[in-house]
Every structure is written in structure tokens, then in C-alpha cells.
Design a protein around this motif. Structure first.
Motif, PDB file in Angstrom:
ATOM      1  N   HIS A 113       0.845  -1.178   0.000  1.00 56.81           N
ATOM      2  CA  HIS A 113       0.000   0.000   0.000  1.00 56.81           C
ATOM      3  C   HIS A 113       0.885   1.234   0.000  1.00 56.81           C
ATOM      4  O   HIS A 113       2.100   1.129   0.060  1.00 56.81           O
ATOM      5  CB  HIS A 113      -0.931  -0.012   1.214  1.00 56.81           C
ATOM      6  CG  HIS A 113      -0.211  -0.114   2.512  1.00 56.81           C
ATOM      7  ND1 HIS A 113       0.444  -1.259   2.921  1.00 56.81           N
ATOM      8  CD2 HIS A 113      -0.010   0.788   3.499  1.00 56.81           C
ATOM      9  CE1 HIS A 113       0.991  -1.052   4.095  1.00 56.81           C
ATOM     10  NE2 HIS A 113       0.749   0.187   4.469  1.00 56.81           N
ATOM     11  N   HIS A 153       2.374   4.942   1.341  1.00 55.63           N
ATOM     12  CA  HIS A 153       2.679   5.617   2.590  1.00 55.63           C
ATOM     13  C   HIS A 153       2.883   7.116   2.398  1.00 55.63           C
ATOM     14  O   HIS A 153       3.154   7.587   1.300  1.00 55.63           O
ATOM     15  CB  HIS A 153       3.941   5.020   3.219  1.00 55.63           C
ATOM     16  CG  HIS A 153       3.750   3.654   3.770  1.00 55.63           C
ATOM     17  ND1 HIS A 153       4.354   2.539   3.236  1.00 55.63           N
ATOM     18  CD2 HIS A 153       3.001   3.211   4.804  1.00 55.63           C
ATOM     19  CE1 HIS A 153       3.986   1.474   3.919  1.00 55.63           C
ATOM     20  NE2 HIS A 153       3.163   1.845   4.881  1.00 55.63           N
ATOM     21  N   GLY A 181       7.829  -5.835  -6.949  1.00 53.23           N
ATOM     22  CA  GLY A 181       6.933  -4.890  -6.291  1.00 53.23           C
ATOM     23  C   GLY A 181       7.544  -3.509  -6.239  1.00 53.23           C
ATOM     24  O   GLY A 181       8.616  -3.277  -6.798  1.00 53.23           O
ATOM     25  N   HIS A 182       6.893  -2.597  -5.564  1.00 54.11           N
ATOM     26  CA  HIS A 182       7.456  -1.261  -5.426  1.00 54.11           C
ATOM     27  C   HIS A 182       6.969  -0.620  -4.142  1.00 54.11           C
ATOM     28  O   HIS A 182       6.009  -1.078  -3.532  1.00 54.11           O
ATOM     29  CB  HIS A 182       7.081  -0.386  -6.629  1.00 54.11           C
ATOM     30  CG  HIS A 182       5.623  -0.055  -6.707  1.00 54.11           C
ATOM     31  ND1 HIS A 182       4.768  -0.669  -7.603  1.00 54.11           N
ATOM     32  CD2 HIS A 182       4.847   0.803  -6.001  1.00 54.11           C
ATOM     33  CE1 HIS A 182       3.550  -0.189  -7.446  1.00 54.11           C
ATOM     34  NE2 HIS A 182       3.559   0.704  -6.475  1.00 54.11           N
ATOM     35  N   SER A 183       7.672   0.420  -3.741  1.00 54.60           N
ATOM     36  CA  SER A 183       7.239   1.175  -2.577  1.00 54.60           C
ATOM     37  C   SER A 183       7.066   2.626  -2.989  1.00 54.60           C
ATOM     38  O   SER A 183       7.923   3.210  -3.649  1.00 54.60           O
ATOM     39  CB  SER A 183       8.269   1.027  -1.456  1.00 54.60           C
ATOM     40  OG  SER A 183       8.855   2.254  -1.142  1.00 54.60           O
ATOM     41  N   LEU A 184       5.927   3.166  -2.630  1.00 51.98           N
ATOM     42  CA  LEU A 184       5.602   4.545  -3.000  1.00 51.98           C
ATOM     43  C   LEU A 184       5.363   5.330  -1.716  1.00 51.98           C
ATOM     44  O   LEU A 184       4.442   5.038  -0.970  1.00 51.98           O
ATOM     45  CB  LEU A 184       4.362   4.557  -3.896  1.00 51.98           C
ATOM     46  CG  LEU A 184       3.819   5.908  -4.338  1.00 51.98           C
ATOM     47  CD1 LEU A 184       4.899   6.752  -5.015  1.00 51.98           C
ATOM     48  CD2 LEU A 184       2.638   5.721  -5.280  1.00 51.98           C
ATOM     49  N   VAL A 185       6.230   6.295  -1.464  1.00 55.02           N
ATOM     50  CA  VAL A 185       6.130   7.089  -0.245  1.00 55.02           C
ATOM     51  C   VAL A 185       6.046   8.568  -0.580  1.00 55.02           C
ATOM     52  O   VAL A 185       6.972   9.122  -1.176  1.00 55.02           O
ATOM     53  CB  VAL A 185       7.349   6.859   0.680  1.00 55.02           C
ATOM     54  CG1 VAL A 185       7.188   7.642   1.975  1.00 55.02           C
ATOM     55  CG2 VAL A 185       7.537   5.381   0.972  1.00 55.02           C
ATOM     56  N   PHE A 186       4.959   9.184  -0.186  1.00 56.79           N
ATOM     57  CA  PHE A 186       4.812  10.621  -0.405  1.00 56.79           C
ATOM     58  C   PHE A 186       5.426  11.387   0.750  1.00 56.79           C
ATOM     59  O   PHE A 186       5.464  10.909   1.880  1.00 56.79           O
ATOM     60  CB  PHE A 186       3.333  10.990  -0.540  1.00 56.79           C
ATOM     61  CG  PHE A 186       2.738  10.526  -1.826  1.00 56.79           C
ATOM     62  CD1 PHE A 186       2.820  11.321  -2.959  1.00 56.79           C
ATOM     63  CD2 PHE A 186       2.125   9.289  -1.907  1.00 56.79           C
ATOM     64  CE1 PHE A 186       2.289  10.895  -4.159  1.00 56.79           C
ATOM     65  CE2 PHE A 186       1.592   8.843  -3.114  1.00 56.79           C
ATOM     66  CZ  PHE A 186       1.674   9.654  -4.237  1.00 56.79           C
TER      67      PHE A 186
END
Lengths: 129, 129
Positions: free
Chosen positions: B74, B76, B110-115
Motif C-alpha cells: 500500500h 505511505h 513490487g514497489h514502494s511509493l512514499v509521499f
DNA sequence: TTAGGTGCAAACAATTTGCCGTGTT
DNA sequence: AACACGGCAAATTGTTTGCACCTAA
């Protein structure tokens, strides 16, 4: 190798589950200390790491800082096997994502997008068991 | 406050610029040590941090590990002021991104998306100078 | 001359590990 | 009983800082 049931481990898992703030090991420790006075920080680290290995918990970010001379926001890739980080020049930073996130009511200044997988070298070394 | 020219700092910058692998402080140190035998690790840390503050370098990830009981990938959000991490439930994980990245010839898992930005509380505390 | 920069070593902080007694199976 | 687990403290690692000297401006 088979792991056993452990009271502490379940408490640690519950603590991460209940606190929605993505706690550090230290935060988990301090939260549990009152109800488990004999709990030690080493145990928290051991169990968090173990559960992360098993995929029961997700670990965000690692313990060492890395630097990049490319200031312009861009996309990264990290190899799960060797830890190397590559730039993905072909996958440009998408400012539209930021605007979408602002719809959540937050002030967004940017984002970081990091893909995970196997780099060409590590993918080549993988031989089927 | 005005900073001066420094031979070491330029070398450190060059080292990060030339090595495309997003080096750690330690990696920079070892790469420069042969040509700058008197270089100290402390200086590397000081200069990397200073250039990161100025925006001359980008720093990837922080030094402390955090954990999440939500395994399902999800999105973040991290507050730049207080460091808190929130889930962005309204911004679902987009598997299409992974397929796009595979076009670069990598195996993507997969990937990690952090705003990044200011959380509501910190945004409220900000008073105009 | 003056303030910033550097090396060095000590201090700190984050995380891991060895040892040995305890608890689960 | 066998072996994973947990407590404790020491050991490692990653990063910061104080101090005396050096150097750009």
C-alpha cells in the motif's frame, strides 16, 4: 528450524498491528514494557526481524543512508538480493501522483518511488534448486 | 554561514556523481581513501550531510527501521517535519506500475511509493516567519 | 585576520550476538 | 528431552561531535 509459539512474539506482533504509526523497534519496546516488564530490547529486534523475514511484517527502509547526486526527482530500483540501487531513467517522475495524493487532504511536496526485484546480475546467478 | 570552497567536499561530490550506485558514506570513504589518504570518515559524513541539507545531493532513506503489520502493499506518507508515517488507504497500490518497470528489462517483484509533505498537525503549527 | 573545514578520537545511537537459563512441543 | 526463545550484557556497526590545527577568503 520450525518455530514455536511465543507469548512475546505475539505481543510484539499485536503492538505493531494496533499502533498504526509504523513503529520502530524502540517504539514497540517502550509500548510493551509496562505490560511486559521483563521484555528486553534484543528480543524485540529479534522478533521483528524474524517476522519481517517470514513476511508476517513489512519492514520500511533500512539502516544505512545512501546518497544520490541526481537531484531531480526520479525513480529507483533496488535489488532484493545484493542491495544495489539503480536509476530507472526510462520511468520518469510523475507529478500527477502528488496531486492525487493531495486529495487526501495532505500537503504533498513530492514522493519517492522505489521498485524492488532482482538486478540482471543477481537474476543470472539464480539457478533453479 | 557562507561556506567556503573545499577540496575534500568537491571530491566527495564527484565520487557520488561518478559512482552511479547511490553510495553510502562508507562507500564514498573507501573510494576516495586511495587518492586522499588523510581523508577521515567524519569528514565524509559531515560533507554528505551538509550537501544533502543544501539540496546539492539527495539522501535516500533514513537510518532507523520501521515496521508495518499491513503486508498487503500500500502507499505511505511521511511528514517531513515530525517524521510520522501514515497509510494512504485512498491511494491504492498500482500493479500496473510494476509492469511498466519490467519494460526496463528487470525482474520486478513490487514497489514502494512514499509521499513526502507535512502532516495536518505539523502543517497547522507552521506559522509564517 | 576570521570563520569555515579537517583529522582524530571519543561519544552516541541503532542493531546484533553469545551465553545460559526457561518454556514449548 | 530437544531445541527454540528470552533476558542480559557485551560487541558491532552506523553516525555525530568536541577539539586543536589548517586554510580559503
Amino acid at each position: 528450524m520450525a518455530q514455536r509459539f511465543s507469548h512475546q512474539r505475539e505481543r510484539i506482533y499485536q503492538a505493531v498491528l494496533e499502533s498504526r504509526d509504523h513503529p520502530t523497534a524502540e517504539m514497540v519496546y517502550h509500548r510493551l514494557k509496562p505490560e511486559l516488564p521483563r521484555l528486553s530490547l534484543g528480543t524485540v529486534y529479534r522478533n521483528l526481524q524474524q517476522m519481517a523475514r517470514e513476511g508476517r511484517l513489512a519492514e520500511l527502509a533500512g539502516p544505512v543512508a545512501r546518497f544520490d547526486a541526481v537531484i531531480r526527482p526520479h525513480t529507483h530500483f533496488q535489488c532484493a538480493a545484493c542491495g544495489a540501487i539503480l536509476d530507472l531513467a526510462d520511468l520518469p517522475y510523475d507529478p500527477a501522483l502528488d496531486r492525487t495524493a493531495e486529495a487526501c487532504g495532505l500537503t504533498i511536496t513530492g514522493h519517492s518511488l522505489v521498485f524492488t526485484g532482482l538486478c540482471p546480475r543477481c537474476a543470472g546467478e539464480k539457478q533453479p534448486a
